[in-house]
Design a protein around this motif. Sequence first.
Motif, PDB file in Angstrom:
ATOM      1  N   ALA A   1       0.834  -1.209   0.000  1.00 14.71           N
ATOM      2  CA  ALA A   1       0.000   0.000   0.000  1.00 14.71           C
ATOM      3  C   ALA A   1       0.869   1.261   0.000  1.00 14.71           C
ATOM      4  O   ALA A   1       0.567   2.228  -0.703  1.00 14.71           O
ATOM      5  CB  ALA A   1      -0.922  -0.004   1.211  1.00 14.71           C
ATOM      6  N   MET A   2       1.958   1.254   0.772  1.00 13.15           N
ATOM      7  CA  MET A   2       2.867   2.400   0.810  1.00 13.15           C
ATOM      8  C   MET A   2       3.507   2.606  -0.555  1.00 13.15           C
ATOM      9  O   MET A   2       3.578   3.733  -1.049  1.00 13.15           O
ATOM     10  CB  MET A   2       3.935   2.180   1.883  1.00 13.15           C
ATOM     11  CG  MET A   2       4.980   3.272   1.999  1.00 13.15           C
ATOM     12  SD  MET A   2       6.436   3.096   0.944  1.00 13.15           S
ATOM     13  CE  MET A   2       7.078   1.525   1.395  1.00 13.15           C
ATOM     14  N   GLN A   3       3.959   1.531  -1.193  1.00 11.23           N
ATOM     15  CA  GLN A   3       4.600   1.647  -2.497  1.00 11.23           C
ATOM     16  C   GLN A   3       3.627   2.128  -3.562  1.00 11.23           C
ATOM     17  O   GLN A   3       4.005   2.866  -4.462  1.00 11.23           O
ATOM     18  CB  GLN A   3       5.226   0.309  -2.896  1.00 11.23           C
ATOM     19  CG  GLN A   3       6.436  -0.044  -2.059  1.00 11.23           C
ATOM     20  CD  GLN A   3       6.933  -1.453  -2.290  1.00 11.23           C
ATOM     21  OE1 GLN A   3       6.253  -2.278  -2.897  1.00 11.23           O
ATOM     22  NE2 GLN A   3       8.120  -1.741  -1.783  1.00 11.23           N
ATOM     23  N   ALA A   4       2.373   1.743  -3.464  1.00 11.34           N
ATOM     24  CA  ALA A   4       1.371   2.181  -4.433  1.00 11.34           C
ATOM     25  C   ALA A   4       0.995   3.649  -4.242  1.00 11.34           C
ATOM     26  O   ALA A   4       0.583   4.314  -5.183  1.00 11.34           O
ATOM     27  CB  ALA A   4       0.124   1.310  -4.327  1.00 11.34           C
ATOM     28  N   ALA A   5       1.161   4.168  -3.023  1.00 11.72           N
ATOM     29  CA  ALA A   5       0.759   5.539  -2.720  1.00 11.72           C
ATOM     30  C   ALA A   5       1.868   6.559  -2.928  1.00 11.72           C
ATOM     31  O   ALA A   5       1.671   7.752  -2.686  1.00 11.72           O
ATOM     32  CB  ALA A   5       0.263   5.610  -1.272  1.00 11.72           C
ATOM     33  N   ILE A   6       3.025   6.133  -3.395  1.00 10.75           N
ATOM     34  CA  ILE A   6       4.146   7.058  -3.596  1.00 10.75           C
ATOM     35  C   ILE A   6       3.802   8.042  -4.704  1.00 10.75           C
ATOM     36  O   ILE A   6       3.284   7.664  -5.754  1.00 10.75           O
ATOM     37  CB  ILE A   6       5.426   6.275  -3.935  1.00 10.75           C
ATOM     38  CG1 ILE A   6       5.880   5.484  -2.723  1.00 10.75           C
ATOM     39  CG2 ILE A   6       6.534   7.215  -4.395  1.00 10.75           C
ATOM     40  CD1 ILE A   6       7.040   4.551  -3.005  1.00 10.75           C
ATOM     41  N   GLY A   7       4.113   9.310  -4.471  1.00 11.83           N
ATOM     42  CA  GLY A   7       3.853  10.345  -5.455  1.00 11.83           C
ATOM     43  C   GLY A   7       5.074  11.217  -5.673  1.00 11.83           C
ATOM     44  O   GLY A   7       6.060  11.152  -4.928  1.00 11.83           O
TER      45      GLY A   7
ATOM     46  N   SER B   1      10.096  11.421 -10.787  1.00 16.45           N
ATOM     47  CA  SER B   1       9.036  11.022 -11.717  1.00 16.45           C
ATOM     48  C   SER B   1       8.694   9.558 -11.489  1.00 16.45           C
ATOM     49  O   SER B   1       9.477   8.805 -10.923  1.00 16.45           O
ATOM     50  CB  SER B   1       9.462  11.241 -13.173  1.00 16.45           C
ATOM     51  OG  SER B   1      10.530  10.382 -13.512  1.00 16.45           O
ATOM     52  N   ILE B   2       7.504   9.190 -11.950  1.00 15.01           N
ATOM     53  CA  ILE B   2       7.010   7.817 -11.811  1.00 15.01           C
ATOM     54  C   ILE B   2       6.568   7.330 -13.182  1.00 15.01           C
ATOM     55  O   ILE B   2       5.818   8.019 -13.876  1.00 15.01           O
ATOM     56  CB  ILE B   2       5.831   7.743 -10.814  1.00 15.01           C
ATOM     57  CG1 ILE B   2       6.275   8.208  -9.445  1.00 15.01           C
ATOM     58  CG2 ILE B   2       5.273   6.328 -10.748  1.00 15.01           C
ATOM     59  CD1 ILE B   2       5.144   8.341  -8.447  1.00 15.01           C
ATOM     60  N   ASN B   3       7.042   6.149 -13.563  1.00 12.40           N
ATOM     61  CA  ASN B   3       6.643   5.536 -14.814  1.00 12.40           C
ATOM     62  C   ASN B   3       5.749   4.343 -14.478  1.00 12.40           C
ATOM     63  O   ASN B   3       6.241   3.286 -14.086  1.00 12.40           O
ATOM     64  CB  ASN B   3       7.872   5.100 -15.617  1.00 12.40           C
ATOM     65  CG  ASN B   3       7.517   4.592 -16.993  1.00 12.40           C
ATOM     66  OD1 ASN B   3       6.383   4.203 -17.253  1.00 12.40           O
ATOM     67  ND2 ASN B   3       8.490   4.598 -17.875  1.00 12.40           N
ATOM     68  N   GLU B   4       4.456   4.516 -14.624  1.00 12.88           N
ATOM     69  CA  GLU B   4       3.494   3.460 -14.281  1.00 12.88           C
ATOM     70  C   GLU B   4       3.575   2.295 -15.260  1.00 12.88           C
ATOM     71  O   GLU B   4       3.256   1.161 -14.907  1.00 12.88           O
ATOM     72  CB  GLU B   4       2.063   4.016 -14.268  1.00 12.88           C
ATOM     73  CG  GLU B   4       1.807   5.079 -13.232  1.00 12.88           C
ATOM     74  CD  GLU B   4       1.822   4.549 -11.804  1.00 12.88           C
ATOM     75  OE1 GLU B   4       1.646   3.335 -11.610  1.00 12.88           O
ATOM     76  OE2 GLU B   4       2.025   5.353 -10.896  1.00 12.88           O
ATOM     77  N   GLU B   5       3.993   2.577 -16.493  1.00 16.81           N
ATOM     78  CA  GLU B   5       4.020   1.549 -17.525  1.00 16.81           C
ATOM     79  C   GLU B   5       4.976   0.402 -17.178  1.00 16.81           C
ATOM     80  O   GLU B   5       4.633  -0.759 -17.314  1.00 16.81           O
ATOM     81  CB  GLU B   5       4.434   2.178 -18.858  1.00 16.81           C
ATOM     82  CG  GLU B   5       4.321   1.261 -20.038  1.00 16.81           C
ATOM     83  CD  GLU B   5       4.619   2.006 -21.319  1.00 16.81           C
ATOM     84  OE1 GLU B   5       5.527   1.560 -22.039  1.00 16.81           O
ATOM     85  OE2 GLU B   5       3.942   3.018 -21.581  1.00 16.81           O
ATOM     86  N   ASN B   6       6.193   0.738 -16.735  1.00 14.84           N
ATOM     87  CA  ASN B   6       7.135  -0.316 -16.380  1.00 14.84           C
ATOM     88  C   ASN B   6       7.435  -0.346 -14.881  1.00 14.84           C
ATOM     89  O   ASN B   6       8.391  -0.978 -14.455  1.00 14.84           O
ATOM     90  CB  ASN B   6       8.429  -0.212 -17.191  1.00 14.84           C
ATOM     91  CG  ASN B   6       9.128   1.107 -16.998  1.00 14.84           C
ATOM     92  OD1 ASN B   6       8.737   1.919 -16.178  1.00 14.84           O
ATOM     93  ND2 ASN B   6      10.172   1.330 -17.765  1.00 14.84           N
ATOM     94  N   ASN B   7       6.608   0.339 -14.088  1.00 14.39           N
ATOM     95  CA  ASN B   7       6.655   0.264 -12.627  1.00 14.39           C
ATOM     96  C   ASN B   7       7.994   0.709 -12.043  1.00 14.39           C
ATOM     97  O   ASN B   7       8.542   0.071 -11.161  1.00 14.39           O
ATOM     98  CB  ASN B   7       6.302  -1.151 -12.169  1.00 14.39           C
ATOM     99  CG  ASN B   7       5.597  -1.158 -10.840  1.00 14.39           C
ATOM    100  OD1 ASN B   7       5.006  -0.160 -10.433  1.00 14.39           O
ATOM    101  ND2 ASN B   7       5.646  -2.267 -10.144  1.00 14.39           N
ATOM    102  N   THR B   8       8.537   1.826 -12.572  1.00 12.47           N
ATOM    103  CA  THR B   8       9.797   2.355 -12.070  1.00 12.47           C
ATOM    104  C   THR B   8       9.603   3.760 -11.528  1.00 12.47           C
ATOM    105  O   THR B   8       8.633   4.454 -11.861  1.00 12.47           O
ATOM    106  CB  THR B   8      10.882   2.388 -13.166  1.00 12.47           C
ATOM    107  OG1 THR B   8      10.430   3.206 -14.241  1.00 12.47           O
ATOM    108  CG2 THR B   8      11.205   1.001 -13.662  1.00 12.47           C
ATOM    109  N   ILE B   9      10.559   4.159 -10.689  1.00 10.80           N
ATOM    110  CA  ILE B   9      10.548   5.489 -10.086  1.00 10.80           C
ATOM    111  C   ILE B   9      11.918   6.112 -10.307  1.00 10.80           C
ATOM    112  O   ILE B   9      12.940   5.454 -10.114  1.00 10.80           O
ATOM    113  CB  ILE B   9      10.251   5.396  -8.574  1.00 10.80           C
ATOM    114  CG1 ILE B   9       8.833   4.887  -8.356  1.00 10.80           C
ATOM    115  CG2 ILE B   9      10.456   6.721  -7.886  1.00 10.80           C
ATOM    116  CD1 ILE B   9       8.461   4.678  -6.911  1.00 10.80           C
TER     117      ILE B   9
END
Length: 90
Positions: free
Chosen positions: A35-41, A58-66
Amino acid sequence: MSGGIAGILPLILMFVIFYFLLIRPQQKRQKATAAMQAAIGKGDAIVTIGGLHGTVDSINEENNTITLKTADGSRLVFDRNAIRESKANA
């Protein structure tokens, strides 16, 4: 017949104890971490599993990287699962 049940009862009791002392708390920690990892902004201060401190650039949702920006200004790309702690930008 009652001798067989009496022999199995300690094994069942040990399983119940292990469940409540080991398995269940681990499942709770895993859910909290997910839940913490999903809520990172963007802008959140985080710490990676390796101990690197940085700010989410920045967050790349496509390949799940930060992408993290470190104190010296460099930018590093990490998998979202590599985040251990997050302090939301207030």
